[in-house]
Design an enzyme around this catalytic site. Structure first.
Site, PDB file in Angstrom:
ATOM      1  N   ALA A  66       0.284 -17.964  14.228  1.00 32.25           N
ATOM      2  CA  ALA A  66      -1.157 -17.785  14.309  1.00 32.25           C
ATOM      3  C   ALA A  66      -1.792 -19.116  13.919  1.00 32.25           C
ATOM      4  CB  ALA A  66      -1.596 -16.682  13.366  1.00 32.25           C
ATOM      5  N   GLY A 109       3.541 -15.743  13.847  1.00 29.02           N
ATOM      6  CA  GLY A 109       3.022 -14.985  14.979  1.00 29.02           C
ATOM      7  C   GLY A 109       3.723 -15.327  16.286  1.00 29.02           C
ATOM      8  N   GLU A 112       6.707 -13.212  16.296  1.00 30.78           N
ATOM      9  CA  GLU A 112       6.244 -11.825  16.493  1.00 30.78           C
ATOM     10  C   GLU A 112       5.848 -11.569  17.941  1.00 30.78           C
ATOM     11  OE1 GLU A 112       3.383 -12.302  13.274  1.00 30.78           O
ATOM     12  OE2 GLU A 112       4.380 -10.699  12.169  1.00 30.78           O
ATOM     13  N   GLU A 132       5.472 -17.164   6.852  1.00 34.37           N
ATOM     14  CA  GLU A 132       4.184 -16.816   6.243  1.00 34.37           C
ATOM     15  C   GLU A 132       4.201 -16.886   4.721  1.00 34.37           C
ATOM     16  OE1 GLU A 132       5.603 -15.183   8.749  1.00 34.37           O
ATOM     17  OE2 GLU A 132       4.101 -14.608  10.250  1.00 34.37           O
TER      18      GLU A 132
HETATM   19  N1  CO8 Z   1      -1.721 -23.289  13.223  1.00 34.81           N
HETATM   20  C1  CO8 Z   1      -2.538 -24.340  13.460  1.00 34.81           C
HETATM   21  N2  CO8 Z   1      -2.093 -25.565  13.750  1.00 34.81           N
HETATM   22  C2  CO8 Z   1      -0.759 -25.763  13.796  1.00 34.81           C
HETATM   23  C3  CO8 Z   1       0.154 -24.714  13.560  1.00 34.81           C
HETATM   24  C4  CO8 Z   1      -0.371 -23.431  13.269  1.00 34.81           C
HETATM   25  N3  CO8 Z   1       0.403 -22.379  13.060  1.00 34.81           N
HETATM   26  N4  CO8 Z   1       1.405 -25.217  13.662  1.00 34.81           N
HETATM   27  C5  CO8 Z   1       1.273 -26.507  13.957  1.00 34.81           C
HETATM   28  N5  CO8 Z   1      -0.036 -26.855  14.040  1.00 34.81           N
HETATM   29  C6  CO8 Z   1      -0.592 -28.160  14.345  1.00 34.81           C
HETATM   30  C7  CO8 Z   1      -0.420 -29.127  13.166  1.00 34.81           C
HETATM   31  O1  CO8 Z   1      -1.434 -28.909  12.216  1.00 34.81           O
HETATM   32  C8  CO8 Z   1      -0.516 -30.452  13.854  1.00 34.81           C
HETATM   33  O2  CO8 Z   1      -1.874 -30.714  14.117  1.00 34.81           O
HETATM   34  P1  CO8 Z   1      -2.510 -32.193  13.761  1.00 34.81           P
HETATM   35  O3  CO8 Z   1      -1.774 -33.116  14.708  1.00 34.81           O
HETATM   36  O4  CO8 Z   1      -3.945 -32.026  14.073  1.00 34.81           O
HETATM   37  O5  CO8 Z   1      -2.180 -32.470  12.344  1.00 34.81           O
HETATM   38  C9  CO8 Z   1       0.155 -30.210  15.203  1.00 34.81           C
HETATM   39  O6  CO8 Z   1       0.121 -28.791  15.382  1.00 34.81           O
HETATM   40  C10 CO8 Z   1       1.585 -30.678  15.237  1.00 34.81           C
HETATM   41  O7  CO8 Z   1       2.285 -30.085  14.154  1.00 34.81           O
HETATM   42  P2  CO8 Z   1       3.155 -30.925  13.102  1.00 34.81           P
HETATM   43  O8  CO8 Z   1       2.644 -32.314  12.980  1.00 34.81           O
HETATM   44  O9  CO8 Z   1       3.260 -30.135  11.850  1.00 34.81           O
HETATM   45  O10 CO8 Z   1       4.573 -30.945  13.871  1.00 34.81           O
HETATM   46  P3  CO8 Z   1       6.018 -31.096  13.220  1.00 34.81           P
HETATM   47  O11 CO8 Z   1       6.939 -31.312  14.356  1.00 34.81           O
HETATM   48  O12 CO8 Z   1       5.994 -32.094  12.106  1.00 34.81           O
HETATM   49  O13 CO8 Z   1       6.325 -29.670  12.530  1.00 34.81           O
HETATM   50  C11 CO8 Z   1       6.372 -27.259  12.452  1.00 34.81           C
HETATM   51  C12 CO8 Z   1       6.473 -28.542  13.323  1.00 34.81           C
HETATM   52  C13 CO8 Z   1       7.577 -27.191  11.511  1.00 34.81           C
HETATM   53  C14 CO8 Z   1       6.395 -26.078  13.417  1.00 34.81           C
HETATM   54  C15 CO8 Z   1       5.077 -27.287  11.641  1.00 34.81           C
HETATM   55  O14 CO8 Z   1       3.995 -27.571  12.494  1.00 34.81           O
HETATM   56  C16 CO8 Z   1       4.769 -25.988  10.932  1.00 34.81           C
HETATM   57  O15 CO8 Z   1       5.366 -25.689   9.912  1.00 34.81           O
HETATM   58  N6  CO8 Z   1       3.783 -25.207  11.467  1.00 34.81           N
HETATM   59  C17 CO8 Z   1       3.332 -23.986  10.838  1.00 34.81           C
HETATM   60  C18 CO8 Z   1       4.324 -22.872  11.035  1.00 34.81           C
HETATM   61  C19 CO8 Z   1       3.824 -21.647  10.334  1.00 34.81           C
HETATM   62  O16 CO8 Z   1       3.656 -21.598   9.133  1.00 34.81           O
HETATM   63  N7  CO8 Z   1       3.594 -20.599  11.116  1.00 34.81           N
HETATM   64  C20 CO8 Z   1       3.149 -19.341  10.595  1.00 34.81           C
HETATM   65  C21 CO8 Z   1       1.681 -19.277  10.694  1.00 34.81           C
HETATM   66  S1  CO8 Z   1       1.047 -17.836   9.883  1.00 34.81           S
HETATM   67  C22 CO8 Z   1       1.230 -16.617  11.033  1.00 34.81           C
HETATM   68  O17 CO8 Z   1       1.698 -16.808  12.109  1.00 34.81           O
HETATM   69  C23 CO8 Z   1       0.775 -15.310  10.613  1.00 34.81           C
HETATM   70  C24 CO8 Z   1       0.846 -14.371  11.765  1.00 34.81           C
HETATM   71  C25 CO8 Z   1       0.120 -13.198  11.353  1.00 34.81           C
HETATM   72  C26 CO8 Z   1      -0.220 -12.399  12.541  1.00 34.81           C
HETATM   73  C27 CO8 Z   1      -1.061 -11.296  12.032  1.00 34.81           C
HETATM   74  C28 CO8 Z   1      -1.384 -10.351  13.138  1.00 34.81           C
HETATM   75  C29 CO8 Z   1      -2.069  -9.105  12.605  1.00 34.81           C
END
Ligand code: CO8
Length: 258
Positions: A66, A109, A112, A132
């Site tokens: 998400a 997400g 999911e 998460e």
């Molecule tokens: N949301 C928003 N932006 C994101 C997300 C995200 N989930 N993931 C990555 N981005 C963005 C980064 O902020 C970055 O943006 P910017 O260049 O502006 O800084 C860009 O994408 C590239 O990402 P990274 O520089 O971090 O790339 P890396 O290759 O270094 O790392 C990762 C890749 C490991 C995937 C890393 O981006 C990461 O850890 N992302 C977050 C993963 C995460 O925590 N996901 C869970 C999110 S919470 C969720 O999904 C809850 C779901 C609930 C659903 C509920 C339904 C009812």
């Protein structure tokens, strides 16, 4: 081929392809993106020329979850009153088979959403996880429910409580993923599977999907009964007559989809 703000859609033969296309945020699932995905899937579901749907992302990410930036400052009362993400489940209401073709990250997400599809085919560099817990929240779109049904309690707890990722091969061994293929062959393989499904009778395929999915909601006895009803119903179709007659007469069947 059509390009919207957050997705691209394409049709190859009888297969509708939805590609998440928000590269700057690793396909983070903002509200607008999910609306586009649901609308595209519903339109393929209604289209008589489409028999199966593939949902995919990019080489780097299926979806990294998400949108954390969108969620970060929301208050309880906002997410509660809006039932945040409740429309995500709409993809599970699609009647045609939906294949998730996953390369790169399928996190939170994203994992999911892949699990809401009927099966997951993964490129060998794919990574799955429910991180998460690291953000001070918990999975909210099936990560504590669908994941346990896919891989069992101990492995689901491990992912949900540690936030660790597993790779595609582990995900396949655990039963989350149906098949792992080289990353650059992912769409090719997903299309082979989708086209094979599309070659069968559409209503029979729908019944098969419906019967398998009913096992998530019913006791064994109820599920067996439901399966029986649908199995008997196949005998009311021309395609069951055609399929079995073709076998008996050693020829290829031509399904008429009724
Ligand atoms: N949301 C928003 N932006 C994101 C997300 C995200 N989930 N993931 C990555 N981005 C963005 C980064 O902020 C970055 O943006 P910017 O260049 O502006 O800084 C860009 O994408 C590239 O990402 P990274 O520089 O971090 O790339 P890396 O290759 O270094 O790392 C990762 C890749 C490991 C995937 C890393 O981006 C990461 O850890 N992302 C977050 C993963 C995460 O925590 N996901 C869970 C999110 S919470 C969720 O999904 C809850 C779901 C609930 C659903 C509920 C339904 C009812």
């Amino acid at each position: 081929a059509k390009s919207l703000e957050f997705i691209k859609t394409n049709v190859e033969g009888k297969v509708g392809i939805i590609q998440l296309n928000r590269p700057k945020a690793l396909n983070a699932l903002c509200d607008g993106l999910m609306q586009e995905v649901n609308a595209a899937a519903q339109s393929f579901d209604k289209d008589d020329n489409i028999a199966a749907i593939i949902l995919t992302g990019s080489e780097k990410a299926f979806a990294a979850g998400a949108d954390i930036k969108e969620m970060a400052t929301r208050e309880f009362i906002d997410v509660y009153n809006q039932s945040m993400f409740s429309s995500w489940g709409d993809i599970t209401k699609i009647k045609k088979p939906v294949i998730a073709a996953v390369n790169g990250f399928a996190l939170g997400g994203g994992c999911e959403l892949a699990m809401m599809c009927d099966m997951i085919i993964a490129g060998d560099k794919a990574k799955f996880g429910q991180p998460e817990i690291k953000l001070g929240t918990i999975p909210g779109a099936g990560g504590t429910q669908r994941l346990i049904r896919a891989i069992g309690k101990s492995k689901a707890m491990h992912l949900v409580l540690t936030g660790d990722m597993i790779d595609a091969h582990q995900a396949e061994r655990d039963g989350l993923v149906a098949k792992v293929v080289p990353a650059d062959k992912l769409m090719e393989e997903a299309l082979i599977v989708a086209n094979k499904i599309a070659s069968y009778s559409l209503p029979i395929t729908r019944m098969a999907k419906e019967a398998v999915n009913s096992s998530f909601e019913m006791s064994l006895q109820e599920g067996l009964k439901y399966e029986g009803r649908l199995f008997y119903a196949t005998f009311a179709t021309a395609d069951q007559k055609e399929g079995m007659d073709a076998f008996v007469n050693k020829r290829a069947p031509t399904f008429k989809h009724h």
